[in-house]
Scaffold this motif. Structure first.
Motif, mmCIF file in Angstrom:
data_model
loop_
_atom_site.group_PDB
_atom_site.id
_atom_site.type_symbol
_atom_site.label_atom_id
_atom_site.label_comp_id
_atom_site.label_asym_id
_atom_site.label_seq_id
_atom_site.Cartn_x
_atom_site.Cartn_y
_atom_site.Cartn_z
ATOM 1 N N THR A 83 28.743 25.132 47.919
ATOM 2 C CA THR A 83 27.991 26.190 47.236
ATOM 3 C C THR A 83 28.034 27.510 47.976
ATOM 4 O O THR A 83 27.782 28.560 47.381
ATOM 5 C CB THR A 83 26.526 25.765 47.042
ATOM 6 O OG1 THR A 83 25.956 25.433 48.314
ATOM 7 C CG2 THR A 83 26.426 24.584 46.100
ATOM 8 N N GLY A 90 29.252 26.078 37.541
ATOM 9 C CA GLY A 90 27.900 25.636 37.831
ATOM 10 C C GLY A 90 27.408 25.946 39.217
ATOM 11 O O GLY A 90 26.303 25.544 39.590
ATOM 12 N N ARG A 91 28.198 26.675 40.016
ATOM 13 C CA ARG A 91 27.795 26.919 41.404
ATOM 14 C C ARG A 91 26.447 27.626 41.480
ATOM 15 O O ARG A 91 25.587 27.266 42.294
ATOM 16 C CB ARG A 91 28.861 27.755 42.096
ATOM 17 C CG ARG A 91 28.430 28.256 43.481
ATOM 18 C CD ARG A 91 29.229 29.463 43.888
ATOM 19 N NE ARG A 91 28.773 30.006 45.156
ATOM 20 C CZ ARG A 91 29.184 31.155 45.653
ATOM 21 N NH1 ARG A 91 30.066 31.883 44.986
ATOM 22 N NH2 ARG A 91 28.744 31.583 46.811
ATOM 23 N N PHE A 94 23.729 25.055 40.951
ATOM 24 C CA PHE A 94 23.642 24.038 42.002
ATOM 25 C C PHE A 94 23.044 24.592 43.287
ATOM 26 O O PHE A 94 22.335 23.860 44.001
ATOM 27 C CB PHE A 94 25.029 23.456 42.293
ATOM 28 C CG PHE A 94 25.541 22.551 41.219
ATOM 29 C CD1 PHE A 94 24.796 21.472 40.794
ATOM 30 C CD2 PHE A 94 26.780 22.778 40.629
ATOM 31 C CE1 PHE A 94 25.266 20.624 39.802
ATOM 32 C CE2 PHE A 94 27.261 21.941 39.640
ATOM 33 C CZ PHE A 94 26.499 20.861 39.225
ATOM 34 N N TRP A 294 36.245 21.428 38.985
ATOM 35 C CA TRP A 294 35.429 20.419 38.314
ATOM 36 C C TRP A 294 35.068 19.273 39.249
ATOM 37 O O TRP A 294 33.982 18.680 39.128
ATOM 38 C CB TRP A 294 36.159 19.893 37.082
ATOM 39 C CG TRP A 294 36.268 20.931 36.005
ATOM 40 C CD1 TRP A 294 37.373 21.612 35.621
ATOM 41 C CD2 TRP A 294 35.184 21.417 35.201
ATOM 42 N NE1 TRP A 294 37.070 22.508 34.614
ATOM 43 C CE2 TRP A 294 35.729 22.402 34.337
ATOM 44 C CE3 TRP A 294 33.831 21.122 35.122
ATOM 45 C CZ2 TRP A 294 34.955 23.090 33.415
ATOM 46 C CZ3 TRP A 294 33.047 21.811 34.202
ATOM 47 C CH2 TRP A 294 33.605 22.775 33.360
ATOM 48 N N SER A 297 32.113 20.496 41.140
ATOM 49 C CA SER A 297 30.924 20.414 40.292
ATOM 50 C C SER A 297 30.390 18.986 40.236
ATOM 51 O O SER A 297 29.169 18.756 40.305
ATOM 52 C CB SER A 297 31.245 20.906 38.877
ATOM 53 O OG SER A 297 31.663 22.253 38.893
ATOM 54 N N CYS A 300 28.622 18.001 43.490
ATOM 55 C CA CYS A 300 27.283 18.585 43.599
ATOM 56 C C CYS A 300 26.318 17.964 42.587
ATOM 57 O O CYS A 300 25.118 17.827 42.858
ATOM 58 C CB CYS A 300 27.340 20.097 43.390
ATOM 59 S SG CYS A 300 28.141 21.003 44.726
ATOM 60 N N ALA A 301 26.845 17.597 41.422
ATOM 61 C CA ALA A 301 25.982 17.019 40.384
ATOM 62 C C ALA A 301 25.539 15.603 40.733
ATOM 63 O O ALA A 301 24.457 15.171 40.314
ATOM 64 C CB ALA A 301 26.701 17.025 39.035
#
Length: 550
Positions: A83, A90-91, A94, A294, A297, A300-301
């Motif tokens: 990040t 989506g950074r 997140f 991706w 992402s 992090c998700a």
């Protein structure tokens, strides 16, 4: 010569006396626990513990700390690096949302995933119905195990490492990385040879915080049947009825925490970590193309989903099922009790923190700073240790007071202190006063001393300066400090279980009791309320992170 004659008066100032008194009261439970190390105790209890469960206490505690430490470092450092240094889908979400698992106590996470992953739970039932399996056709990991407890702690506590490491990357890494690239270091070599060494103090501090929370936990390890020092304290106190043995186990746990802090401090050695580039601009982030973006992402998700999103959804679904039975009169009584304890503790903690911080500001001496540091040590002591340390001297005081009352007035008044909430609030203050003190001291240090001089030139004394100058400036910081203490008290389970008055339930104790009775659906409403309250400071923190360096 005149200055030297005034120093004793300064040392004897009322605020310094208050600081010394508060430090003594905070240190009393710890000293009470340590004083029992060499007590005789009951030999039969120790023989029983040593022959049955003591080796598992030591082994499980060590394995738990090692696995959780490695896990939170891996998850926290990876998410902080992604990040901070990269750009991917989506950074922006997140970078603030990854702190949300802090609102989810580990024992609540344990209850949720036990219901979700057990044999009759939604996941395994779905698998059997979809593929036509029977119990003998597949293997599924057992969540109520040491490995399950490690997973719960990792996904709840990694934000400690994430927050501190990300701050270190933001403050130190950008300019140094640019300099390293001019020397031919690529992204991976720059990470391992520049960014990671610079962030080492932050990683060590975040991991130490996570491990102290792990050692302090009782609800998760007890519910999963994992024998640790914390569960041993309760067993010796309640099952075996041996307070000396409980205090000695608490002392062993306290020494373990002290050793952990010494290792964290000693790991730094004489190393110093400075960024001399003077460049602290927010990095735009190196774009990760295609599937790499991706993948970042997804990485992090994953901890965000496991640590907050999925359990919050499952809690809400369980709480809404048969909602009238869950949110009845008894539930609101527990809410009232929880808010009473948390509110009183927060108000007293903020008031004491203001006195301690302001006293240190006025004296500017070694004694005041040392006293404040002693007060700050309370947060490193597990709630179970504090509960034992408070009950031993306070119960003796209660017995003495009851005897004196009976001698003076006749009749037995009962337990005046431990029979109510006074002793419990005292234990909370020992545990969480450091949180309020840190917040108040940091904000007070940002106020220039020129304001004190200006107020003094206008004829204001110390008390008037505090009331009319400092407190209005500190208003938002005082609210934040009180909110942090409020949330910590709402989530605290070990001390509350030991010290609460008879028939005095809180949201935390209700969630634990119902979950222990396998009434997981009924425990959902209390657990959801704890999580909702825990979100309040995190919302403010998340907004601050989102605005940082933009």
């Amino acid at each position: 010569m005149t200055r030297s004659r005034l120093n004793p008066l300064r040392l004897a100032s009322p605020l310094l006396v208050v600081s010394a008194t508060v430090a003594a009261l905070v240190g009393l439970p710890v000293l009470s626990v340590l004083a029992n190390i060499f007590s005789g105790g009951t030999g039969a209890t120790w023989s029983h513990l040593a022959a049955t469960v003591l080796p598992s206490y030591v082994g499980n505690t060590l394995v738990l700390c090692l696995a959780v430490g490695l896990g939170v470092m891996a998850v926290g450092v990876a998410t902080a690096w992604l990040t901070t240094m990269h750009s991917f889908p989506g950074r922006r979400v997140f970078e603030w949302a990854l702190v949300l698992p802090l609102a989810m106590p580990a024992y609540v996470l344990a209850y949720v995933y036990t219901d979700f992953l057990q044999f009759v739970g939604p996941l395994q039932s779905f698998l059997r119905e979809s593929f036509g399996w029977s119990k003998a056709d597949y293997w599924f990991p057992e969540v109520r195990s040491l490995g399950g407890a490690v997973s719960m702690f990792i996904f709840v506590l990694y934000p400690y490492v994430y927050l501190l490491t990300r701050a270190a990357f933001l403050e130190r890494a950008s300019g140094m990385l640019e300099a390293s690239r001019t020397l031919g270091l690529g992204p991976w070599r720059g990470f391992f040879r520049v960014s990671l060494p610079l962030a080492r103090p932050a990683i060590a501090a975040g991991t130490a915080l996570a491990l102290m929370e792990t050692l302090a936990d009782y609800g998760t390890v007890s519910y999963f049947g994992v024998q640790t020092f914390t569960t041993g304290i309760y067993r010796a106190w309640f099952s075996l009825g041996d307070r000396i043995a409980a205090a000695q186990l608490a002392a062993a746990l306290l020494l373990f925490v002290m050793l952990l802090l010494l290792i964290e401090r000693g790991s730094r050695g004489r190393s110093r970590f400075h960024d001399t580039t003077g460049r602290h601009r927010q990095r735009a982030g190196r774009p990760l193309p295609g599937w790499l973006g991706w993948l970042a992402s997804a990485l992090c998700a994953l901890p965000l989903t496991i640590g907050f999103l999925l359990p919050a959804y499952l809690l809400l679904r369980l709480a809404l099922a048969d909602g009238q039975a869950r949110f009845g009169e008894h539930f609101f009584g527990m809410v009232r009790n929880s808010f009473l304890l948390a509110g009183l503790t927060a108000v007293i903690a903020v008031a004491l923190a203001v006195l301690l911080a302001y006293g240190a500001r006025l004296s500017r001496g070694f004694v005041a700073r040392t006293l404040n540091r002693l007060v700050g040590l309370g947060y490193a002591v597990p709630g179970s240790v504090i509960a034992v340390g408070v009950l031993i001297p306070v119960s003796r005081l209660d017995i003495w007071l009851a005897g004196q009352w009976q001698e003076w007035f006749g009749g037995n008044p009962g337990l005046l202190i431990t029979g109510g909430i006074a002793a419990l609030i005292y234990a909370y203050l020992v545990r969480f006063l450091a949180v309020a003190l840190q917040a108040v001291s940091t904000s007070l240090a940002k106020i220039t001393t020129n304001m004190d001089d200006a107020a003094r030139s206008l004829g204001l004394g110390q008390a008037a300066t505090l009331r009319r100058v400092h407190l209005p400036i500190l208003r938002s910081s005082l609210f934040t400090a009180g909110l942090l203490v409020f949330v910590d008290v709402m989530k605290e389970l070990p001390a509350t279980l030991v010290m609460r008055p008879f028939d005095f339930d809180t949201l935390a104790t209700q969630a634990y009791t119902l979950a222990s009775d396998e009434r997981l659906a009924e425990a959902a409403s209390a657990s959801l309320a704890i999580v909702a309250v825990g979100l309040l400071p995190l919302i403010a923190l998340s907004r601050q992170i989102a605005r940082r360096r933009r």
